[in-house]
Design a protein around this motif. Sequence first.
Motif, PDB file in Angstrom:
ATOM      1  N   ILE A  31       4.810   3.966   5.726  1.00 24.24           N
ATOM      2  CA  ILE A  31       4.211   3.829   4.385  1.00 24.24           C
ATOM      3  C   ILE A  31       2.932   3.063   4.456  1.00 24.24           C
ATOM      4  CG2 ILE A  31       5.358   1.530   2.411  1.00 24.24           C
ATOM      5  CD1 ILE A  31       8.656   2.120   3.705  1.00 24.24           C
ATOM      6  N   MET A  32       2.689   3.706   2.924  1.00 27.74           N
ATOM      7  CA  MET A  32       1.164   2.578   3.344  1.00 27.74           C
ATOM      8  C   MET A  32       1.236   2.236   1.513  1.00 27.74           C
ATOM      9  SD  MET A  32      -1.226   5.476   4.394  1.00 27.74           S
ATOM     10  CE  MET A  32      -0.567   6.803   3.867  1.00 27.74           C
ATOM     11  N   VAL A  33       0.152   1.039   1.720  1.00 27.31           N
ATOM     12  CA  VAL A  33       0.274   0.053   0.417  1.00 27.31           C
ATOM     13  C   VAL A  33      -1.258  -0.162   0.682  1.00 27.31           C
ATOM     14  CG1 VAL A  33       2.021  -0.756   0.424  1.00 27.31           C
ATOM     15  CG2 VAL A  33       0.998  -1.962   1.723  1.00 27.31           C
ATOM     16  N   ARG A  34      -1.293  -0.622  -1.331  1.00 27.74           N
ATOM     17  CA  ARG A  34      -2.820  -1.563  -0.976  1.00 27.74           C
ATOM     18  C   ARG A  34      -3.214  -2.395  -0.577  1.00 27.74           C
ATOM     19  NH1 ARG A  34      -5.335  -0.896  -7.298  1.00 27.74           N
ATOM     20  NH2 ARG A  34      -5.998  -3.300  -6.792  1.00 27.74           N
ATOM     21  N   SER A  35      -3.979  -2.716   0.378  1.00 28.43           N
ATOM     22  CA  SER A  35      -4.027  -4.072   1.323  1.00 28.43           C
ATOM     23  C   SER A  35      -4.215  -5.184   0.315  1.00 28.43           C
ATOM     24  CB  SER A  35      -5.206  -4.522   1.721  1.00 28.43           C
ATOM     25  OG  SER A  35      -5.750  -3.114   2.666  1.00 28.43           O
ATOM     26  N   ASP A  36      -4.416  -4.817  -1.125  1.00 26.72           N
ATOM     27  CA  ASP A  36      -3.651  -5.946  -1.599  1.00 26.72           C
ATOM     28  C   ASP A  36      -2.040  -5.808  -2.521  1.00 26.72           C
ATOM     29  OD1 ASP A  36      -4.842  -4.564  -3.811  1.00 26.72           O
ATOM     30  OD2 ASP A  36      -5.548  -5.418  -4.169  1.00 26.72           O
ATOM     31  N   ALA A  37      -1.856  -5.642  -2.090  1.00 24.60           N
ATOM     32  CA  ALA A  37       0.003  -5.281  -2.394  1.00 24.60           C
ATOM     33  C   ALA A  37       0.354  -6.842  -2.311  1.00 24.60           C
ATOM     34  CB  ALA A  37       0.504  -4.576  -2.878  1.00 24.60           C
ATOM     35  N   GLU A  38       1.186  -7.036  -3.278  1.00 26.42           N
ATOM     36  CA  GLU A  38       2.925  -8.324  -3.007  1.00 26.42           C
ATOM     37  C   GLU A  38       3.779  -8.464  -2.302  1.00 26.42           C
ATOM     38  OE1 GLU A  38       2.813 -10.143  -6.165  1.00 26.42           O
ATOM     39  OE2 GLU A  38       1.309 -10.821  -7.156  1.00 26.42           O
ATOM     40  N   LYS A  39       4.225  -6.858  -2.397  1.00 23.72           N
ATOM     41  CA  LYS A  39       5.205  -6.490  -1.915  1.00 23.72           C
ATOM     42  C   LYS A  39       4.771  -5.058  -0.605  1.00 23.72           C
ATOM     43  CE  LYS A  39       9.781  -4.964  -3.017  1.00 23.72           C
ATOM     44  NZ  LYS A  39      10.522  -3.604  -3.702  1.00 23.72           N
ATOM     45  N   LYS A  40       4.597  -5.580   0.095  1.00 23.42           N
ATOM     46  CA  LYS A  40       4.593  -4.119   1.826  1.00 23.42           C
ATOM     47  C   LYS A  40       5.830  -3.991   1.877  1.00 23.42           C
ATOM     48  CE  LYS A  40       0.204  -6.323   2.606  1.00 23.42           C
ATOM     49  NZ  LYS A  40      -0.021  -7.217   1.248  1.00 23.42           N
ATOM     50  N   PRO A  41       6.494  -3.398   2.071  1.00 22.75           N
ATOM     51  CA  PRO A  41       7.442  -2.654   2.063  1.00 22.75           C
ATOM     52  C   PRO A  41       7.586  -2.417   3.937  1.00 22.75           C
ATOM     53  CG  PRO A  41       7.241  -1.225   0.665  1.00 22.75           C
ATOM     54  CD  PRO A  41       6.083  -2.200   0.592  1.00 22.75           C
ATOM     55  N   ALA A  42       9.179  -2.456   4.003  1.00 24.67           N
ATOM     56  CA  ALA A  42       8.336  -2.323   6.112  1.00 24.67           C
ATOM     57  C   ALA A  42       9.793  -0.798   6.472  1.00 24.67           C
ATOM     58  CB  ALA A  42       9.158  -3.293   6.933  1.00 24.67           C
ATOM     59  N   THR A  43      10.629  -0.466   5.478  1.00 20.26           N
ATOM     60  CA  THR A  43      11.463   0.614   5.240  1.00 20.26           C
ATOM     61  C   THR A  43      11.863   1.047   3.961  1.00 20.26           C
ATOM     62  OG1 THR A  43      13.080  -1.179   4.792  1.00 20.26           O
ATOM     63  CG2 THR A  43      12.833  -1.075   7.178  1.00 20.26           C
ATOM     64  N   PRO A  44      12.612   2.405   4.785  1.00 19.77           N
ATOM     65  CA  PRO A  44      12.531   2.791   3.127  1.00 19.77           C
ATOM     66  C   PRO A  44      13.581   1.701   1.931  1.00 19.77           C
ATOM     67  CG  PRO A  44      12.350   4.694   4.697  1.00 19.77           C
ATOM     68  CD  PRO A  44      12.932   2.870   5.246  1.00 19.77           C
ATOM     69  N   GLU A  45      14.875   1.139   3.133  1.00 18.58           N
ATOM     70  CA  GLU A  45      15.527   0.504   1.554  1.00 18.58           C
ATOM     71  C   GLU A  45      14.636  -1.102   0.981  1.00 18.58           C
ATOM     72  OE1 GLU A  45      17.731   2.660   4.384  1.00 18.58           O
ATOM     73  OE2 GLU A  45      15.376   1.374   5.131  1.00 18.58           O
ATOM     74  N   GLU A  46      13.025  -1.015   0.868  1.00 21.28           N
ATOM     75  CA  GLU A  46      12.615  -2.113   0.591  1.00 21.28           C
ATOM     76  C   GLU A  46      11.592  -1.398  -0.182  1.00 21.28           C
ATOM     77  OE1 GLU A  46      10.188  -4.404   3.577  1.00 21.28           O
ATOM     78  OE2 GLU A  46      12.393  -4.469   5.270  1.00 21.28           O
ATOM     79  N   LEU A  47      12.032  -0.128  -0.828  1.00 20.20           N
ATOM     80  CA  LEU A  47      11.095   0.789  -1.160  1.00 20.20           C
ATOM     81  C   LEU A  47      12.100   0.632  -2.887  1.00 20.20           C
ATOM     82  CD1 LEU A  47      10.074   4.091   0.453  1.00 20.20           C
ATOM     83  CD2 LEU A  47       8.727   1.656  -0.178  1.00 20.20           C
ATOM     84  N   CYS A  48      13.025   0.050  -2.597  1.00 18.66           N
ATOM     85  CA  CYS A  48      14.373  -0.049  -4.482  1.00 18.66           C
ATOM     86  C   CYS A  48      12.998  -0.708  -5.142  1.00 18.66           C
ATOM     87  CB  CYS A  48      14.905  -0.939  -3.416  1.00 18.66           C
ATOM     88  SG  CYS A  48      16.547   0.216  -2.568  1.00 18.66           S
ATOM     89  N   GLY A  49      13.035  -0.229  -5.910  1.00 21.15           N
ATOM     90  CA  GLY A  49      12.407  -0.560  -7.426  1.00 21.15           C
ATOM     91  C   GLY A  49      10.747  -0.763  -7.680  1.00 21.15           C
ATOM     92  N   MET A  50      10.312   0.286  -6.760  1.00 20.60           N
ATOM     93  CA  MET A  50       9.236   0.694  -6.345  1.00 20.60           C
ATOM     94  C   MET A  50       8.673   2.345  -6.262  1.00 20.60           C
ATOM     95  SD  MET A  50       7.876  -1.454  -3.110  1.00 20.60           S
ATOM     96  CE  MET A  50       5.848  -1.256  -2.838  1.00 20.60           C
ATOM     97  N   THR A  51       7.514   2.728  -7.202  1.00 19.45           N
ATOM     98  CA  THR A  51       6.755   3.927  -7.007  1.00 19.45           C
ATOM     99  C   THR A  51       6.505   4.221  -6.375  1.00 19.45           C
ATOM    100  OG1 THR A  51       6.812   2.780  -9.646  1.00 19.45           O
ATOM    101  CG2 THR A  51       5.930   5.865  -9.207  1.00 19.45           C
TER     102      THR A  51
END
Length: 268
Positions: free
Chosen positions: A125-145
Amino acid sequence: MATRTPLRTTALALTCTLVGLFATAHAAETPKTLASGELKVGMEISYPPFEYYEGDKVLGFDPEVSAALAKRLGLTASFSDISFPNLILGLDAGRFDTIISGMYILPERLEKADAIPYAKTGAAIMVRSDAEKKPATPEELCGMTVGLQQGTSWIPALQKVSDGYCKEQGAGAITINQYPTTAETTQALLSGHIQAHLEIDAASLRIVERAKGRIAISSKGSIYPQVLGIYVKKGNAQLLDALKAALDEFKASGEYSELLKKYNLEEA
């Protein structure tokens, strides 16, 4: 004084020589392919480090594998650049001999083509470095695009998490946006159209490297680990067996393990 060799011994030696020559010729037998002397390989050449262009050259893990296997078959590898969702269709239509393109072995694909396991990997899982939310698992992607390349096996996997876990937790659905290429998905992440990008481990490392600090991997280990396959059209047993034998020879040489290390992959 000349020594005479018994006739029986001479005949036995000749027989052994002929058997040895036959075995060598058989081992080096070149399979029938679409073009004489050529192994046409289908791949999407926009997927570093698996396959990508550098000028006019096609580089990456899969081209190196293709060239090594073709050489062992007495052939030269050539590459057909096809969009990932259309690779199986192109194989079935006879546009190329095989697919070597970072493609997972999945039941639905095995209904349409045969596959040889050649490497193992998972997703990150990759995010922008300045993202507030940094999901570590698929379950932590809930509510995200989340953005993914079209045709990847993670789309139904994430949908299952969204419809199951996310709904049960009241955490909001996972919105899944699909893009034609990995490069377009990465651009969508950088421009803020998606909050996370799911991609194969080895490709993710390359994306992070090229983003120069703007993108980070937030997952802590491989997600949805699976086996990558070399695909051959159903019914083409000769080429399938020849590629299996060439891959076994490649592995035995020790060169293959070095190639896997180079691209951060595991042997299947």
